[in-house]
Design a protein around this motif. Structure first.
Motif, PDB file in Angstrom:
ATOM      1  N   LYS A 192      -1.943  -8.957  -9.241  1.00  0.00           N
ATOM      2  CA  LYS A 192      -0.991  -9.423  -8.233  1.00  0.00           C
ATOM      3  C   LYS A 192      -0.176  -8.243  -7.685  1.00  0.00           C
ATOM      4  O   LYS A 192       0.072  -8.136  -6.484  1.00  0.00           O
ATOM      5  CB  LYS A 192      -0.049 -10.447  -8.880  1.00  0.00           C
ATOM      6  N   ILE A 193       0.211  -7.378  -8.601  1.00  0.00           N
ATOM      7  CA  ILE A 193       0.979  -6.209  -8.195  1.00  0.00           C
ATOM      8  C   ILE A 193       0.107  -5.195  -7.472  1.00  0.00           C
ATOM      9  O   ILE A 193       0.533  -4.580  -6.493  1.00  0.00           O
ATOM     10  CB  ILE A 193       1.638  -5.545  -9.429  1.00  0.00           C
ATOM     11  N   MET A 194      -1.107  -5.059  -7.941  1.00  0.00           N
ATOM     12  CA  MET A 194      -2.030  -4.174  -7.224  1.00  0.00           C
ATOM     13  C   MET A 194      -2.197  -4.639  -5.793  1.00  0.00           C
ATOM     14  O   MET A 194      -2.218  -3.832  -4.867  1.00  0.00           O
ATOM     15  CB  MET A 194      -3.398  -4.159  -7.912  1.00  0.00           C
ATOM     16  N   ALA A 195      -2.356  -5.937  -5.619  1.00  0.00           N
ATOM     17  CA  ALA A 195      -2.524  -6.475  -4.272  1.00  0.00           C
ATOM     18  C   ALA A 195      -1.310  -6.141  -3.420  1.00  0.00           C
ATOM     19  O   ALA A 195      -1.437  -5.718  -2.267  1.00  0.00           O
ATOM     20  CB  ALA A 195      -2.734  -7.981  -4.328  1.00  0.00           C
ATOM     21  N   LEU A 196      -0.146  -6.303  -4.009  1.00  0.00           N
ATOM     22  CA  LEU A 196       1.081  -5.967  -3.276  1.00  0.00           C
ATOM     23  C   LEU A 196       1.100  -4.502  -2.879  1.00  0.00           C
ATOM     24  O   LEU A 196       1.419  -4.153  -1.745  1.00  0.00           O
ATOM     25  CB  LEU A 196       2.300  -6.300  -4.151  1.00  0.00           C
ATOM     26  N   GLN A 197       0.729  -3.663  -3.809  1.00  0.00           N
ATOM     27  CA  GLN A 197       0.766  -2.223  -3.532  1.00  0.00           C
ATOM     28  C   GLN A 197      -0.310  -1.801  -2.548  1.00  0.00           C
ATOM     29  O   GLN A 197      -0.149  -0.833  -1.808  1.00  0.00           O
ATOM     30  CB  GLN A 197       0.628  -1.443  -4.843  1.00  0.00           C
ATOM     31  N   PHE A 198      -1.391  -2.538  -2.547  1.00  0.00           N
ATOM     32  CA  PHE A 198      -2.453  -2.237  -1.594  1.00  0.00           C
ATOM     33  C   PHE A 198      -2.094  -2.758  -0.205  1.00  0.00           C
ATOM     34  O   PHE A 198      -2.259  -2.070   0.797  1.00  0.00           O
ATOM     35  CB  PHE A 198      -3.766  -2.876  -2.059  1.00  0.00           C
ATOM     36  N   TYR A 199      -1.589  -3.961  -0.173  1.00  0.00           N
ATOM     37  CA  TYR A 199      -1.416  -4.648   1.112  1.00  0.00           C
ATOM     38  C   TYR A 199      -0.095  -4.332   1.826  1.00  0.00           C
ATOM     39  O   TYR A 199      -0.059  -4.246   3.061  1.00  0.00           O
ATOM     40  CB  TYR A 199      -1.552  -6.156   0.908  1.00  0.00           C
ATOM     41  N   ALA A 200       0.969  -4.182   1.074  1.00  0.00           N
ATOM     42  CA  ALA A 200       2.277  -3.978   1.726  1.00  0.00           C
ATOM     43  C   ALA A 200       2.276  -2.801   2.701  1.00  0.00           C
ATOM     44  O   ALA A 200       2.828  -2.918   3.796  1.00  0.00           O
ATOM     45  CB  ALA A 200       3.379  -3.833   0.680  1.00  0.00           C
ATOM     46  N   PRO A 201       1.665  -1.676   2.343  1.00  0.00           N
ATOM     47  CA  PRO A 201       1.614  -0.604   3.338  1.00  0.00           C
ATOM     48  C   PRO A 201       0.836  -1.003   4.582  1.00  0.00           C
ATOM     49  O   PRO A 201       1.213  -0.621   5.701  1.00  0.00           O
ATOM     50  CB  PRO A 201       0.907   0.528   2.575  1.00  0.00           C
ATOM     51  N   ILE A 202      -0.221  -1.754   4.400  1.00  0.00           N
ATOM     52  CA  ILE A 202      -0.967  -2.230   5.568  1.00  0.00           C
ATOM     53  C   ILE A 202      -0.043  -3.044   6.461  1.00  0.00           C
ATOM     54  O   ILE A 202       0.051  -2.832   7.667  1.00  0.00           O
ATOM     55  CB  ILE A 202      -2.170  -3.104   5.137  1.00  0.00           C
ATOM     56  N   TYR A 203       0.672  -3.963   5.829  1.00  0.00           N
ATOM     57  CA  TYR A 203       1.579  -4.826   6.577  1.00  0.00           C
ATOM     58  C   TYR A 203       2.666  -4.024   7.291  1.00  0.00           C
ATOM     59  O   TYR A 203       2.941  -4.221   8.476  1.00  0.00           O
ATOM     60  CB  TYR A 203       2.217  -5.846   5.626  1.00  0.00           C
ATOM     61  N   MET A 204       3.240  -3.110   6.560  1.00  0.00           N
ATOM     62  CA  MET A 204       4.356  -2.352   7.138  1.00  0.00           C
ATOM     63  C   MET A 204       3.898  -1.487   8.305  1.00  0.00           C
ATOM     64  O   MET A 204       4.556  -1.443   9.351  1.00  0.00           O
ATOM     65  CB  MET A 204       4.992  -1.484   6.053  1.00  0.00           C
ATOM     66  N   LEU A 205       2.766  -0.826   8.140  1.00  0.00           N
ATOM     67  CA  LEU A 205       2.258   0.014   9.226  1.00  0.00           C
ATOM     68  C   LEU A 205       1.886  -0.841  10.430  1.00  0.00           C
ATOM     69  O   LEU A 205       2.038  -0.428  11.580  1.00  0.00           O
ATOM     70  CB  LEU A 205       1.062   0.828   8.734  1.00  0.00           C
ATOM     71  N   LEU A 206       1.444  -2.043  10.151  1.00  0.00           N
ATOM     72  CA  LEU A 206       1.118  -2.970  11.228  1.00  0.00           C
ATOM     73  C   LEU A 206       2.355  -3.310  12.059  1.00  0.00           C
ATOM     74  O   LEU A 206       2.332  -3.267  13.291  1.00  0.00           O
ATOM     75  CB  LEU A 206       0.521  -4.233  10.613  1.00  0.00           C
ATOM     76  N   THR A 207       3.427  -3.631  11.380  1.00  0.00           N
ATOM     77  CA  THR A 207       4.640  -3.964  12.136  1.00  0.00           C
ATOM     78  C   THR A 207       5.137  -2.746  12.914  1.00  0.00           C
ATOM     79  O   THR A 207       5.694  -2.893  13.990  1.00  0.00           O
ATOM     80  CB  THR A 207       5.770  -4.472  11.213  1.00  0.00           C
ATOM     81  N   MET A 208       4.900  -1.579  12.368  1.00  0.00           N
ATOM     82  CA  MET A 208       5.312  -0.382  13.100  1.00  0.00           C
ATOM     83  C   MET A 208       4.485  -0.201  14.367  1.00  0.00           C
ATOM     84  O   MET A 208       5.007   0.173  15.416  1.00  0.00           O
ATOM     85  CB  MET A 208       5.204   0.857  12.203  1.00  0.00           C
ATOM     86  N   CYS A 209       3.191  -0.479  14.261  1.00  0.00           N
ATOM     87  CA  CYS A 209       2.325  -0.369  15.435  1.00  0.00           C
ATOM     88  C   CYS A 209       2.669  -1.431  16.484  1.00  0.00           C
ATOM     89  O   CYS A 209       2.554  -1.183  17.683  1.00  0.00           O
ATOM     90  CB  CYS A 209       0.859  -0.497  15.043  1.00  0.00           C
ATOM     91  N   ASP A 210       3.079  -2.597  16.028  1.00  0.00           N
ATOM     92  CA  ASP A 210       3.480  -3.627  16.980  1.00  0.00           C
ATOM     93  C   ASP A 210       4.647  -3.139  17.826  1.00  0.00           C
ATOM     94  O   ASP A 210       4.724  -3.407  19.012  1.00  0.00           O
ATOM     95  CB  ASP A 210       3.910  -4.903  16.240  1.00  0.00           C
ATOM     96  N   ARG A 211       5.539  -2.451  17.169  1.00  0.00           N
ATOM     97  CA  ARG A 211       6.714  -1.949  17.881  1.00  0.00           C
ATOM     98  C   ARG A 211       6.394  -0.741  18.730  1.00  0.00           C
ATOM     99  O   ARG A 211       6.895  -0.607  19.833  1.00  0.00           O
ATOM    100  CB  ARG A 211       7.796  -1.542  16.870  1.00  0.00           C
ATOM    101  N   GLN A 212       5.606   0.145  18.173  1.00  0.00           N
ATOM    102  CA  GLN A 212       5.345   1.409  18.868  1.00  0.00           C
ATOM    103  C   GLN A 212       3.856   1.718  18.874  1.00  0.00           C
ATOM    104  O   GLN A 212       3.383   2.562  18.113  1.00  0.00           O
ATOM    105  CB  GLN A 212       6.120   2.539  18.171  1.00  0.00           C
ATOM    106  N   PRO A 213       3.139   1.034  19.756  1.00  0.00           N
ATOM    107  CA  PRO A 213       1.683   1.161  19.793  1.00  0.00           C
ATOM    108  C   PRO A 213       1.226   2.607  19.978  1.00  0.00           C
ATOM    109  O   PRO A 213       0.134   2.974  19.557  1.00  0.00           O
ATOM    110  CB  PRO A 213       1.290   0.330  21.027  1.00  0.00           C
ATOM    111  N   GLU A 214       2.099   3.394  20.588  1.00  0.00           N
ATOM    112  CA  GLU A 214       1.704   4.785  20.830  1.00  0.00           C
ATOM    113  C   GLU A 214       1.550   5.583  19.542  1.00  0.00           C
ATOM    114  O   GLU A 214       0.983   6.669  19.543  1.00  0.00           O
ATOM    115  CB  GLU A 214       2.717   5.467  21.770  1.00  0.00           C
ATOM    116  N   ARG A 215       2.034   5.035  18.438  1.00  0.00           N
ATOM    117  CA  ARG A 215       1.904   5.758  17.173  1.00  0.00           C
ATOM    118  C   ARG A 215       0.687   5.312  16.365  1.00  0.00           C
ATOM    119  O   ARG A 215       0.548   5.666  15.200  1.00  0.00           O
ATOM    120  CB  ARG A 215       3.186   5.570  16.338  1.00  0.00           C
ATOM    121  N   GLU A 216      -0.172   4.547  16.977  1.00  0.00           N
ATOM    122  CA  GLU A 216      -1.293   3.999  16.215  1.00  0.00           C
ATOM    123  C   GLU A 216      -2.119   5.059  15.494  1.00  0.00           C
ATOM    124  O   GLU A 216      -2.453   4.906  14.316  1.00  0.00           O
ATOM    125  CB  GLU A 216      -2.200   3.152  17.113  1.00  0.00           C
ATOM    126  N   ALA A 217      -2.435   6.125  16.201  1.00  0.00           N
ATOM    127  CA  ALA A 217      -3.296   7.155  15.604  1.00  0.00           C
ATOM    128  C   ALA A 217      -2.657   7.713  14.340  1.00  0.00           C
ATOM    129  O   ALA A 217      -3.255   7.712  13.257  1.00  0.00           O
ATOM    130  CB  ALA A 217      -3.538   8.259  16.615  1.00  0.00           C
TER     131      ALA A 217
END
Lengths: 206, 206
Positions: free
Chosen positions: A159-184
């Motif tokens: 459960k914790i591994m999943a959190l550690q694997f997925y949370a960065p994905i989620y966080m980077l996703l929200t960042m891209c939503d805000r600032q698509p120019e930073r996708e790369a």
DNA sequence: CAATAAGGCTAATCCAAATTAGCCAAAGGA
DNA sequence: TCCTTTGGCTAATTTGGATTAGCCTTATTG
């Protein structure tokens, strides 16, 4: 007849950028290519349009979940694929998830609208958390459990591994939503994350 | 004279729950305990109130950053404290960050408002990302670099470590914002995350 | 080929919410 | 004490945006 369809699409488009309260029916109409009063031939009010979108979201939720969990397979099936797993496989899977979430047009608008409206509507809040947190987490927890049992990864609390694997994905996703120019930049970071994650949880004695 | 102050507070309160477009000046006035027209003795328009809040946010940003980076210390100083570090210290730090973000009244409203308004205003989007992503990440990266050099933790890419440490904090925080009733469950998860993170990155030969 | 339904339009209408006008009382300082 | 400022109020006024009325054209169908 697909005016009705188009209204929903354009309305979602606008709602996901501005939020319900900041969108005028005249804007929706214009985007559709008709005049505001004509909207009422299809929906009886602005709220009605919003509700229709919501209903669709709730319905398409399963559909979306299916395409998320790749190939329509379940965690066990995926885990078998991952029997051969290593870094590159995990990267492919994580990046795939990220890119799908980020670029699928409907998924993106859906997510943005939920983001904007979440505090006004507990139902939306719940849907959001379910779709972008609880579900992916439990799916991946199942996967990591498999990988652990198969001796591929260290056995840790999955459960914790999943959190550690997925949370960065989620966080980077929200960042891209805000600032698509930073996708790369951000997707590079994501790849590094997954590689490091993989190395860290890999069993030593390979 | 502190009516002016109270207007900002109550407006932020409302904006952070409903979003600018769904709040009426009459509601703000009522929350303050006056009638709507009286608001105009203090601010010349609804938009003006919103702008005033924004300005304050931008100003108080430093203040907030200061209190976030604990005790007003910088990463190096913290890292010295962490010379004695281990799991418990890291837990304390991570949970502290989480609890502060979650419960500080101003911080919470601020964050919710940014969440709701982020797509309407690129300036807000940037502020959001800076405050809740870039800054914490670079702060913690610096910390992990220190801990790596001091031989406390494995030397890995500290930027990625920061992401892996912080992203779960961020994600659980957004979940609590949506569903405060899950705070207990989620903060437990957070603690487990930090403990596992700590163990995983700990040097073996202690 | 009527008759009816669909779906568009323009021109009202309605209404709620923002803002303005203008009065008044209390505060406070010359 | 008077005069000015401050900040409140009620009663307009304005505005803008949602919705309705009612007309017209084009399909569709019995």
């Amino acid at each position: 007849m697909n005016t009705k369809r188009k209204i929903l699409d354009e309305a979602l488009n606008l709602f996901s950028e501005k939020g319900y309260g900041n969108v005028y029916v005249a804007q929706i109409a214009e985007a559709v290519g008709i005049k505001a009063p004509s909207l009422y031939k299809h929906y009886k009010s602005k709220q009605d349009i919003f509700s229709a979108i919501l209903d669709e979201m709730k319905c398409s939720y399963d559909k979306q979940a299916a395409s998320l969990n790749m190939n329509g397979n379940n965690a066990e099936a995926d885990a078998e694929i991952f029997s051969v797993v290593s870094e590159d496989e995990l990267v492919k899977m994580g990046m795939g998830l990220f890119m799908y979430f980020l670029h699928d047009e409907y998924a993106q608008k859906f997510r943005k609208m939920l983001t904007i409206e979440q505090f006004r509507n507990p139902e939306l809040a719940e849907l959001f958390t379910k779709q972008y947190a609880d579900e992916p987490l439990s799916y991946q927890a199942a996967m990591f459990t498999m990988l652990g049992m198969n001796g591929i990864l260290k056995e840790q609390d999955s459960k914790i591994m999943a959190l550690q694997f997925y949370a960065p994905i989620y966080m980077l996703l929200t960042m891209c939503d805000r600032q698509p120019e930073r996708e790369a930049e951000l997707s590079k970071l994501l790849e590094q994350h997954i590689r490091q994650f993989s190395r860290i949880y890999q069993k030593e004695e390979s």
